[in-house]
Design a protein around this motif. Structure first.
Motif, short mmCIF file in Angstrom:
data_model
loop_
_atom_site.label_atom_id
_atom_site.label_comp_id
_atom_site.label_asym_id
_atom_site.label_seq_id
_atom_site.Cartn_x
_atom_site.Cartn_y
_atom_site.Cartn_z
N VAL A 375 0.84 -1.36 0.00
CA VAL A 375 -0.41 -0.36 -0.45
C VAL A 375 1.06 1.36 -0.32
CG1 VAL A 375 -1.16 1.41 1.12
CG2 VAL A 375 -2.31 -0.90 1.26
N LEU A 376 2.03 1.54 0.96
CA LEU A 376 2.60 2.34 0.40
C LEU A 376 3.67 2.76 -0.68
CD1 LEU A 376 5.18 1.95 3.57
CD2 LEU A 376 3.93 4.44 3.30
N GLY A 377 3.64 1.14 -1.06
CA GLY A 377 3.89 1.43 -3.04
C GLY A 377 2.71 2.36 -3.75
N ALA A 378 2.09 1.47 -3.30
CA ALA A 378 0.81 2.27 -4.52
C ALA A 378 0.32 3.71 -4.21
CB ALA A 378 -0.23 2.01 -4.11
N LEU A 379 0.96 4.36 -2.39
CA LEU A 379 0.84 5.69 -2.07
C LEU A 379 1.91 6.43 -2.90
CD1 LEU A 379 -0.48 5.11 1.48
CD2 LEU A 379 -2.23 6.20 -0.41
N ARG A 380 2.82 6.05 -3.21
CA ARG A 380 4.37 6.24 -3.66
C ARG A 380 4.08 6.64 -5.34
NH1 ARG A 380 7.76 3.58 0.18
NH2 ARG A 380 7.54 1.92 -1.08
N GLY A 381 2.95 5.68 -5.79
CA GLY A 381 2.91 5.79 -7.25
C GLY A 381 2.18 7.23 -7.47
N LEU A 382 0.92 8.01 -6.53
CA LEU A 382 -0.05 8.69 -6.70
C LEU A 382 0.86 10.05 -6.24
CD1 LEU A 382 -2.91 6.86 -4.87
CD2 LEU A 382 -2.50 8.08 -7.31
N GLN A 383 1.91 9.82 -6.07
CA GLN A 383 2.83 11.15 -5.15
C GLN A 383 2.42 11.44 -3.56
OE1 GLN A 383 4.43 13.38 -8.08
NE2 GLN A 383 4.31 11.88 -9.55
N ASP A 384 1.98 10.48 -2.55
CA ASP A 384 1.67 10.77 -1.22
C ASP A 384 2.26 10.63 -0.51
OD1 ASP A 384 -0.75 11.36 0.86
OD2 ASP A 384 -0.90 9.27 0.91
N MET A 385 2.99 11.40 -0.11
CA MET A 385 4.58 10.40 0.48
C MET A 385 4.08 11.32 2.21
SD MET A 385 6.05 9.30 -1.53
CE MET A 385 6.63 9.87 -2.69
N PHE A 386 3.50 12.64 2.38
CA PHE A 386 3.76 12.92 3.83
C PHE A 386 2.52 12.25 4.89
CE2 PHE A 386 2.42 16.71 6.50
CZ PHE A 386 4.08 17.04 7.15
N VAL A 387 1.47 12.33 4.05
CA VAL A 387 0.47 11.62 5.78
C VAL A 387 0.83 10.97 5.78
CG1 VAL A 387 -2.14 11.46 6.08
CG2 VAL A 387 -1.46 13.01 5.01
N PRO A 388 1.04 9.43 4.41
CA PRO A 388 1.43 8.13 5.16
C PRO A 388 2.51 8.28 6.25
CG PRO A 388 1.11 8.44 2.57
CD PRO A 388 1.18 9.65 3.48
N MET A 389 4.23 9.19 5.81
CA MET A 389 4.80 9.21 7.35
C MET A 389 4.52 8.79 8.07
SD MET A 389 7.54 12.30 6.90
CE MET A 389 6.42 13.70 7.99
N TRP A 390 3.63 10.04 8.43
CA TRP A 390 2.94 9.64 10.23
C TRP A 390 1.81 8.77 10.77
CZ3 TRP A 390 5.45 13.61 12.94
CH2 TRP A 390 6.07 14.25 12.47
N LEU A 391 1.60 8.66 8.81
CA LEU A 391 0.63 7.52 10.14
C LEU A 391 1.74 6.19 9.92
CD1 LEU A 391 -2.18 7.20 7.10
CD2 LEU A 391 -2.16 7.57 8.78
N VAL A 392 3.13 5.60 9.57
CA VAL A 392 3.65 5.28 9.99
C VAL A 392 3.74 5.40 11.21
CG1 VAL A 392 6.24 3.94 9.38
CG2 VAL A 392 4.39 4.59 7.66
N PHE A 393 4.09 6.67 11.45
CA PHE A 393 5.44 6.98 12.84
C PHE A 393 4.24 6.51 14.09
CE2 PHE A 393 5.61 10.42 15.86
CZ PHE A 393 6.25 9.85 16.12
N VAL A 394 3.36 6.88 13.50
CA VAL A 394 2.01 6.32 14.80
C VAL A 394 2.05 4.89 15.20
CG1 VAL A 394 -0.49 6.49 15.51
CG2 VAL A 394 0.78 8.91 14.46
N SER A 395 2.27 4.40 14.12
CA SER A 395 1.94 2.75 14.58
C SER A 395 3.08 2.01 14.87
CB SER A 395 2.05 2.43 12.38
OG SER A 395 0.83 2.59 11.66
N TYR A 396 4.31 2.53 14.63
CA TYR A 396 5.74 2.04 14.94
C TYR A 396 5.35 2.44 16.71
CZ TYR A 396 6.14 0.76 10.74
OH TYR A 396 5.80 -0.48 9.20
N TRP A 397 5.60 4.01 16.29
CA TRP A 397 6.44 4.95 17.76
C TRP A 397 5.54 5.12 18.53
CZ3 TRP A 397 11.24 3.68 19.08
CH2 TRP A 397 12.27 3.19 17.81
N ILE A 398 4.34 5.31 18.75
CA ILE A 398 3.62 5.24 19.39
C ILE A 398 3.00 4.85 20.29
CG2 ILE A 398 1.39 6.94 19.85
CD1 ILE A 398 3.35 9.00 19.55
N VAL A 399 2.36 2.99 19.39
CA VAL A 399 2.01 2.41 19.39
C VAL A 399 2.28 1.20 19.57
CG1 VAL A 399 -0.10 0.52 18.71
CG2 VAL A 399 -0.42 2.74 18.42
N GLY A 400 3.06 1.24 18.99
CA GLY A 400 4.32 -0.04 18.48
C GLY A 400 5.68 -0.04 19.78
#
Length: 450
Positions: A375-400
């Motif tokens: 899904v990150l690969g598909a979002l890169r194809g859409l050139q959507d980078m900024f919001v996914p960056m924060w979603l990954v941060f929350v998932s790994y460092w706030i939760v994981g």
């Protein structure tokens, strides 16, 4: 839902993904060869390689993640047959990644004292420092190669990087054999010999890939005479704006796995060695997922260039379904072979038993990890980078990470608890990123019908 509309794309997806998978696996096989051959020296040497790589991979993630900004730019330009645009993106990417490689190599050398400040076993730190210092220099050729690779991948010519990487692996294994064990009159350098082998093999990759670009007719439209010393500020900023969120995504993800290495090291040498075994095996399947993710980026980028949003979403989902199938097979393999696979790395029953338990969790998170990467690969194809960056941060460092730390350090679960935390973080990431993709594609489809 007509499943055939998605499965009909599998053949095209696989044709693009397999060379990328094999190429990415080639990167991991460098580490795999190092681990197997260094493992012969015992658990402290294997743990030392794990400790050094935990820091190297964090900064490597920044560089490799940054390079991913090139792929959608080049695939979109290629779909529109704008060869000058594609060549300029390639030129700027190579220059930017070369400079970044030097910066990150210097940063790694300056960070060497951290190895002794992480509450790791002293014998492991002593072995890790010389390996780490040589490995740091390999960052430069690695990122130069990565820039060239993203250019060829963006043109859907994925096999050439694969050949370069797999060829370099042969050289790496040969040099490891000579330098680690002192064969053919060479000194027995131990673990640091593996670092020298990695450095040389990464330099050779560049020349092999450049050879293909110079000789193959498929690259001819991009042989446009432009100045390699003339940088366009707007283009540099565009690559930067696309690159830094992806770099941070990789930083956050690799960082959480590196934290698992450090937390395991706090629990003991055997735990850290076992963690390295499970991590190396998991990284192999992650690189398979990366191959499918690159395919999603290329094909979504092509459809974005054509403004065909219906097929954009259909193709993206086809890649996600393909990855789920691969992930289920990997999960079954990890769980059924968990008591056998660790023996490939080390002949130490305690380390093997710990690693076998970790592979249960590694099997469980294959699906979550596969989905979130694609899904990150598909979002890169859409050139959507900024919001996914924060979603990954929350998932790994706030939760994981809090789950990793609490279960690993404050309960009897130990390293097994650390990996449960990784599973939680990956599952949250996959869920949030998929919801983001659905939101964006729904909006694009609405604009298409207006």
């Amino acid at each position: 839902m007509n499943i055939k509309q998605y499965t009909s794309e599998f053949k095209t997806n696989i044709a693009l993904a397999v060379p990328v998978m094999l190429g990415q696996l080639g990167h991991v096989l460098v580490g795999f060869a190092d681990n197997i051959m260094v493992g012969e020296l015992g658990a402290p040497a294997l743990a030392a390689v794990s400790l050094a790589n935990s820091i190297f991979f964090i900064l490597m993630g920044l560089g490799v993640g940054f390079s991913f900004a090139m792929t959608p730019l080049i695939s979109e330009a290629d779909a529109a047959k704008n060869y000058l645009e594609g060549k300029k993106s390639y030129q700027h990417g190579v220059i930017i990644l070369s400079v970044l490689g030097v910066v990150l190599a210097v940063a790694l050398l300056l960070m060497e004292p951290l190895l002794g400040m992480m509450n790791q076993p002293e014998d492991v730190v002593v072995l890790a420092i010389p390996y780490y210092n040589v490995l740091a220099f390999s960052m430069i050729p690695l990122l130069i190669f990565q820039a060239i690779k993203q250019f060829t991948d963006g043109l859907s010519l994925t096999k050439y990087a694969m050949i370069a990487i797999l060829g370099s692996n042969v050289i790496n294994v040969l040099l490891n054999y000579i330098l680690i064990y002192g064969k053919f009159g060479a000194p027995a350098l131990g673990a640091v010999g593996a670092a020298y082998g990695t450095l040389v093999s990464r330099v050779l990759m560049i020349f092999v890939l450049l050879y293909f670009i110079s000789k193959r007719k498929k690259f001819k439209p991009y042989k446009i005479a432009i100045s390699w010393f003339s940088l366009e500020k707007e283009r540099v900023m565009k690559i930067f704006k696309l690159g830094y969120p992806t770099a941070l995504q990789m930083f956050f993800e690799i960082g959480i796995f590196a934290s698992a290495v450090l937390l395991s090291g706090m629990l003991g040498t055997d735990e850290q060695a076992a963690n390295q075994i499970a991590l190396n095996l998991s990284t192999m399947t992650f690189m398979v997922a990366t191959g499918v993710a690159v395919t999603a980026t290329i094909r979504v980028g092509n459809q974005k260039g054509l403004k065909d949003y219906y097929n954009l979403k259909r193709i993206a989902i086809s890649n996600i379904l393909l990855m789920i199938i691969i992930s289920v097979i990997a999960a079954i393999g990890f769980m059924s072979l968990r008591t056998y696979l660790p023996w490939m790395y080390i002949d130490d029953e305690n380390v093997v038993n710990i690693a076998a338990k970790l592979l249960i969790v590694a099997g469980l998170f294959q699906i979550s990890d596969g989905i979130q990467v694609v899904v990150l690969g598909a979002l890169r194809g859409l050139q959507d980078m900024f919001v996914p960056m924060w979603l990954v941060f929350v998932s790994y460092w706030i939760v994981g990470f809090p789950v990793c730390y609490y279960l690993g350090i404050h309960t009897s679960l130990g390293t097994f608890g650390v990996w449960i935390g990784l599973l939680v973080g990956l599952t949250v990431s996959a869920t949030l990123l998929y919801l983001r993709f659905q939101h964006l594609t729904k909006r694009l489809l609405l604009t298409e019908h207006l």
